[in-house]
Design an enzyme around this catalytic site. Sequence first.
Site, PDB file in Angstrom:
ATOM      1  N   GLU A 222      17.220   1.638  25.318  1.00  0.00           N
ATOM      2  CA  GLU A 222      18.089   1.191  26.418  1.00  0.00           C
ATOM      3  C   GLU A 222      19.494   0.912  25.894  1.00  0.00           C
ATOM      4  O   GLU A 222      19.679   0.440  24.775  1.00  0.00           O
ATOM      5  CB  GLU A 222      17.491  -0.036  27.117  1.00  0.00           C
ATOM      6  CG  GLU A 222      17.369  -1.270  26.258  1.00  0.00           C
ATOM      7  CD  GLU A 222      18.459  -2.272  26.523  1.00  0.00           C
ATOM      8  OE1 GLU A 222      19.387  -1.966  27.283  1.00  0.00           O
ATOM      9  OE2 GLU A 222      18.391  -3.368  25.934  1.00  0.00           O
TER      10      GLU A 222
ATOM     11  N   CYS B 241      18.908 -11.964  28.381  1.00  0.00           N
ATOM     12  CA  CYS B 241      17.716 -12.363  29.130  1.00  0.00           C
ATOM     13  C   CYS B 241      16.438 -12.115  28.339  1.00  0.00           C
ATOM     14  O   CYS B 241      15.387 -12.697  28.637  1.00  0.00           O
ATOM     15  CB  CYS B 241      17.660 -11.623  30.469  1.00  0.00           C
ATOM     16  SG  CYS B 241      17.680  -9.832  30.318  1.00  0.00           S
ATOM     17  N   ASN B 242      16.509 -11.266  27.298  1.00  0.00           N
ATOM     18  CA  ASN B 242      15.312 -10.905  26.540  1.00  0.00           C
ATOM     19  C   ASN B 242      15.306 -11.385  25.091  1.00  0.00           C
ATOM     20  O   ASN B 242      14.329 -11.186  24.389  1.00  0.00           O
ATOM     21  CB  ASN B 242      15.120  -9.381  26.536  1.00  0.00           C
ATOM     22  CG  ASN B 242      14.670  -8.861  27.880  1.00  0.00           C
ATOM     23  OD1 ASN B 242      13.944  -9.543  28.597  1.00  0.00           O
ATOM     24  ND2 ASN B 242      15.118  -7.675  28.230  1.00  0.00           N
TER      25      ASN B 242
ATOM     26  N   GLN C 209      26.026  -5.939  25.182  1.00  0.00           N
ATOM     27  CA  GLN C 209      25.720  -7.363  25.018  1.00  0.00           C
ATOM     28  C   GLN C 209      26.051  -7.833  23.597  1.00  0.00           C
ATOM     29  O   GLN C 209      26.592  -8.924  23.415  1.00  0.00           O
ATOM     30  CB  GLN C 209      24.247  -7.611  25.350  1.00  0.00           C
ATOM     31  CG  GLN C 209      23.919  -7.404  26.823  1.00  0.00           C
ATOM     32  CD  GLN C 209      22.415  -7.410  27.093  1.00  0.00           C
ATOM     33  OE1 GLN C 209      21.616  -7.043  26.237  1.00  0.00           O
ATOM     34  NE2 GLN C 209      22.038  -7.822  28.288  1.00  0.00           N
TER      35      GLN C 209
END
Length: 444
Positions: A118, A50-51, A124
Amino acid sequence: MHCIIVGLNIKSAPIDVLERLSVHHARVQALDQELKDATGVDGAVVLNTCNRFEIYATCDNAQESLARIRAFLYARGDGEGASGSGDLDALLYSYVDDDAVRHLLEVVSGLDSLILGEAEILGQVSRAYKAACQAATTDKLINVWFQRSLRFGKRVRTETSLGRHPVSIGHIAVDLALREVGGAEGKRALIIGAGEVGELTAKYLLAYRFPIVMVANRSLCKARELAGHYGIEACDLSTLEQQLEEVDLVFSATSAKRFVVDAAAVARVMARRPDRPLLFVDMALPRDIDPAAADIEGVSLYNTNELRGLADRNRVERALAAEGVRRLIEEELVDFNAWMQSLAAVPVITALRKQAESIKRERLAAAFEKLPNLTPSERHAVEVLATTITDRFVRAPVEALHAQCASQNFLFYAETIKELFDLDVEVNKGSIREEEGQANRQAV
């Protein structure tokens, strides 16, 4: 061979551009294959979160491959940004060789994330690499690159304190509450509010194995939706005072404009449970819990001021830990480059061993021709002796070459061994990132 990256992330590009390049996780394998076929790279991994959207590749010619990957992305993103964000070319970043290897190490460590340190990104990257393996778009270099990086990401989380200082309000709230009440065993928690912060709080509470977690919300339907997702209980705010009698911790995060829990209600509750303390953690702004409740016997109350203060301190701690991780990255980069250079040693060592074996076989054949009456055991003894001498003779130059794998003198050593032993082999300069790699980095 070169390691290269082309991509963008939420820090370098508007979200609408990321959305245009993004692909559903079910199509990542297909995109890996399309990318490799369209660009001719040797190995390819697409990292799509998503980033960030990044393409990792290995190739013989870095500049040509970078241009082809960019063209591939222009075709997918129509070649220009949306909403006046500028063209895609200006938003994409590129990394080659050391910079590419370093970038992936920073990614798996969480150093390149919006929230420093994080941990989700490690999983991912692992899933992206697994998809590429299943799509058969990896080669030896990209396999080693990703496998080493994933091991490094795990090492960062076990050997450093980078991820041990939570910075999200929900995580900090749960950690703080657990310290105050002495752990989760035998405790009950109530979450007021079924929004994003409430859901994150529920996730953290369940991670600590809270036996009962209840969700209270003005909309019972929304409370049930959140509670059902995590297999916990739900109630509406009309029963809030009753629920407060049953719990030990209360986490509140609503968007209400006035107090959801007033001091009078807390006083009534505590009168019915005088021997059981009650802890409130107010994560809302405006506040959900009447500050006057803190003056009631047996009640503890924390609000966003304390939580943000802890978050700020934890960010400082993470920043300090990040410096140590960066030093580890540079050490890992040296090891990776030593491995890369060792690839150039393989053909030289193989040729040297092959030549030694050929000489040994030739000399043994001549000896056995002159000594036809040797018994089988005697012939075996002579062969063992010849093998031992050959291995001892080859060992010294091989060990010397291996010892120079991380040195700038490696190419000189490889060429010297080639000339001294008259080896019919070409030293694989493409595996050694010296002048060409420097030129590539300056061109990007």
